[in-house]
Design an enzyme around this catalytic site. Structure first.
Site, PDB file in Angstrom:
ATOM      1  N   LYS A 146     -23.988  85.790  24.633  1.00  0.00           N
ATOM      2  CA  LYS A 146     -25.130  84.981  25.070  1.00  0.00           C
ATOM      3  C   LYS A 146     -24.700  84.158  26.277  1.00  0.00           C
ATOM      4  O   LYS A 146     -23.525  83.860  26.452  1.00  0.00           O
ATOM      5  CB  LYS A 146     -25.568  84.017  23.952  1.00  0.00           C
ATOM      6  N   GLY A 148     -46.735  84.138  22.002  1.00  0.00           N
ATOM      7  CA  GLY A 148     -46.240  84.626  23.288  1.00  0.00           C
ATOM      8  C   GLY A 148     -46.232  86.143  23.285  1.00  0.00           C
ATOM      9  O   GLY A 148     -47.024  86.798  22.589  1.00  0.00           O
TER      10      GLY A 148
HETATM   11  P1  NAI Z   1     -42.654  83.525  24.554  1.00  0.00           P
HETATM   12  O1  NAI Z   1     -42.007  82.446  25.340  1.00  0.00           O
HETATM   13  O2  NAI Z   1     -43.431  84.602  25.236  1.00  0.00           O
HETATM   14  O3  NAI Z   1     -43.627  82.879  23.455  1.00  0.00           O
HETATM   15  C1  NAI Z   1     -43.323  81.744  22.698  1.00  0.00           C
HETATM   16  C2  NAI Z   1     -44.652  81.075  22.379  1.00  0.00           C
HETATM   17  O4  NAI Z   1     -44.421  79.984  21.477  1.00  0.00           O
HETATM   18  C3  NAI Z   1     -45.345  80.489  23.611  1.00  0.00           C
HETATM   19  O5  NAI Z   1     -46.679  80.943  23.667  1.00  0.00           O
HETATM   20  C4  NAI Z   1     -45.271  78.975  23.389  1.00  0.00           C
HETATM   21  O6  NAI Z   1     -46.367  78.280  23.930  1.00  0.00           O
HETATM   22  C5  NAI Z   1     -45.260  78.913  21.872  1.00  0.00           C
HETATM   23  N1  NAI Z   1     -44.756  77.666  21.314  1.00  0.00           N
HETATM   24  C6  NAI Z   1     -43.743  76.893  21.752  1.00  0.00           C
HETATM   25  N2  NAI Z   1     -43.610  75.813  20.945  1.00  0.00           N
HETATM   26  C7  NAI Z   1     -44.525  75.934  19.969  1.00  0.00           C
HETATM   27  C8  NAI Z   1     -44.878  75.133  18.838  1.00  0.00           C
HETATM   28  N3  NAI Z   1     -44.247  74.011  18.540  1.00  0.00           N
HETATM   29  N4  NAI Z   1     -45.913  75.553  18.055  1.00  0.00           N
HETATM   30  C9  NAI Z   1     -46.584  76.687  18.342  1.00  0.00           C
HETATM   31  N5  NAI Z   1     -46.291  77.472  19.419  1.00  0.00           N
HETATM   32  C10 NAI Z   1     -45.268  77.107  20.209  1.00  0.00           C
HETATM   33  O7  NAI Z   1     -41.473  84.153  23.654  1.00  0.00           O
HETATM   34  P2  NAI Z   1     -41.451  85.581  22.978  1.00  0.00           P
HETATM   35  O8  NAI Z   1     -40.803  86.553  23.880  1.00  0.00           O
HETATM   36  O9  NAI Z   1     -42.777  85.877  22.379  1.00  0.00           O
HETATM   37  O10 NAI Z   1     -40.390  85.325  21.789  1.00  0.00           O
HETATM   38  C11 NAI Z   1     -40.755  84.541  20.665  1.00  0.00           C
HETATM   39  C12 NAI Z   1     -39.491  84.181  19.887  1.00  0.00           C
HETATM   40  O11 NAI Z   1     -38.835  85.368  19.477  1.00  0.00           O
HETATM   41  C13 NAI Z   1     -38.468  83.387  20.720  1.00  0.00           C
HETATM   42  O12 NAI Z   1     -37.836  82.461  19.858  1.00  0.00           O
HETATM   43  C14 NAI Z   1     -37.472  84.437  21.152  1.00  0.00           C
HETATM   44  O13 NAI Z   1     -36.181  83.913  21.346  1.00  0.00           O
HETATM   45  C15 NAI Z   1     -37.491  85.379  19.954  1.00  0.00           C
HETATM   46  N6  NAI Z   1     -37.138  86.749  20.294  1.00  0.00           N
HETATM   47  C16 NAI Z   1     -37.842  87.394  21.272  1.00  0.00           C
HETATM   48  C17 NAI Z   1     -37.521  88.684  21.611  1.00  0.00           C
HETATM   49  C18 NAI Z   1     -38.291  89.440  22.648  1.00  0.00           C
HETATM   50  O14 NAI Z   1     -38.153  90.673  22.715  1.00  0.00           O
HETATM   51  N7  NAI Z   1     -39.131  88.795  23.439  1.00  0.00           N
HETATM   52  C19 NAI Z   1     -36.396  89.392  20.961  1.00  0.00           C
HETATM   53  C20 NAI Z   1     -35.778  88.638  19.890  1.00  0.00           C
HETATM   54  C21 NAI Z   1     -36.136  87.353  19.606  1.00  0.00           C
END
Ligand code: NAI
Length: 349
Positions: free
Chosen positions: A80, A180
């Site tokens: 990381k 997201g």
């Molecule tokens: P993203 O950044 O596209 O979406 C995250 C969403 O969570 C955003 O819409 C944001 O506004 C929302 N958010 C933030 N704080 C919040 C809260 N307190 N309450 C409700 N909503 C809140 O991230 P993505 O790509 O969708 O990933 C989501 C999670 O999964 C992250 O923790 C990421 O590290 C993890 N992850 C993602 C992968 C991927 O392929 N994108 C792979 C493995 C893990």
């Protein structure tokens, strides 16, 4: 705990603290374990309260990547990078610093996107190293949509969980935190299967997109208290605090967020045990969210784009873990760690 203790406790093969003094940019790169193959892990750009917090995050995330690779049977290891953000940071210089560091590692660490890192940022990294996953230009071959792969993997794991709860997906009530790239795609899969959704996001336009799919909007601060079948954390990690552990009304937990426990780990022993005693079935995050790793690492290591059946195997792994957990009366995360350690030990034998 001082920074050195954090690094010692995580048992990493290598941790680099690098600075660009002119730009006043600082990054940490952790290579946790390369016994199964080169370390893979994205770049997280975040404002940390201290270097100590950043060190704790980078090693915990790298360690979780090692377990994720071992359980997903991907020939890669855990790594990381965290980039310490601050107001006015020269992003171009900061990402070039990361790129130079990745290049110096000569292929021991392969990086890509994570929270706070955009395609433009990755292009800066790619200007100085080839060991980075960048979205291909239009018409160029590439690994495909990695967030969608993650969502498909979470959906497979959640389907296995629903089966163990004795509930069909049609009518299953799922509370999704975070809409997201992954959360919204998961919402689409679940709605297509007939699930009932309650959703929360801090961005109203994302909530509106899920409501258009037929989900019910819930205030962000209420989502963890909502009575439902499954809680799906898809925002940030650290959401399963001591209070949540004691009171979470959901019967199961399965989502994409990394390191869901408040201690910053994916397998806090005390919290996992309490949830297990309360009868809450928790699919370890590093099992459920391996879709992007499987699709991305397979592409970079072999040039092959994996099909949906490979991602569906995440559901098989999750289901087996939940069954073994019930038989052995041990939390699924404890069993998952045992399995990962066994596979790593075999690789180094
Ligand atoms: P993203 O950044 O596209 O979406 C995250 C969403 O969570 C955003 O819409 C944001 O506004 C929302 N958010 C933030 N704080 C919040 C809260 N307190 N309450 C409700 N909503 C809140 O991230 P993505 O790509 O969708 O990933 C989501 C999670 O999964 C992250 O923790 C990421 O590290 C993890 N992850 C993602 C992968 C991927 O392929 N994108 C792979 C493995 C893990």
């Amino acid at each position: 705990m001082v920074v050195a203790d954090v690094l010692e406790a995580a048992d990493c093969e290598q941790v680099l603290l690098v600075r660009d003094r002119t730009a006043d940019a600082t990054a940490l790169v952790a290579v946790h374990d390369t016994r199964l193959g080169p370390a893979h892990g994205g770049i997280r750009r975040l404002q940390y309260a201290s270097l100590h917090d950043a060190a704790r995050d980078v090693v915990a995330l790298a360690q979780a990547m090692t377990w994720k690779c071992a359980l997903a049977e991907v020939p890669a290891g855990g790594g990381k990078c965290v980039l310490l953000d601050r107001p006015g940071l020269d992003r171009r210089a900061a990402y070039r610093l990361v790129g130079r560091t990745v290049q110096q590692l000569g292929g021991r660490f392969f990086t890509g996107p994570d929270v706070g890192t955009s395609d433009d940022d990755l292009r800066e990294v790619a200007a100085v190293t080839k060991f980075v996953a960048v979205a291909p230009a239009a018409g160029e071959p590439g690994p495909g949509d990695l967030a969608k792969a993650t969502a498909l993997g979470v959906f497979a794991a959640l389907s296995a969980l629903a089966e163990r709860l004795g509930r069909p997906l049609a009518g299953l009530h799922v509370a999704i935190q975070g809409l997201g790239a992954v959360g919204l795609e998961l919402a689409r899969c679940l709605r297509a299967a007939g699930a009932r959704l309650s959703v929360a996001d801090v961005m109203p336009e994302r909530v509106a997109q899920a409501v258009a799919l037929g989900a019910e909007a819930v205030a962000s601060e209420r989502i963890l208290q909502l009575p439902c079948d499954v809680f799906a954390p898809c925002a940030l990690g650290g959401v399963i605090t001591a209070a949540v552990t004691a009171q979470l009304p959901a019967r199961g937990v399965c989502g994409a967020a990394n390191n869901i426990f408040a201690d910053g780990s994916p397998a806090d022993r005390e919290a996992a045990s309490l949830l297990h005693r309360r009868g809450v079935l928790v699919v370890p995050d590093f099992v459920a969210n391996a879709g992007a790793l499987i699709q991305g690492a397979t592409w970079h290591l072999t040039g092959v784009v994996v099909g949906p059946e490979r991602l569906a195997r995440i559901g098989v792994t999750a289901g087996e873990l939940l069954d073994r957990s019930r038989r052995a009366d041990v939390p699924p995360s404890t069993l998952a760690l045992q399995l990962a350690r066994e596979r790593l030990a075999r690789a180094s034998a």
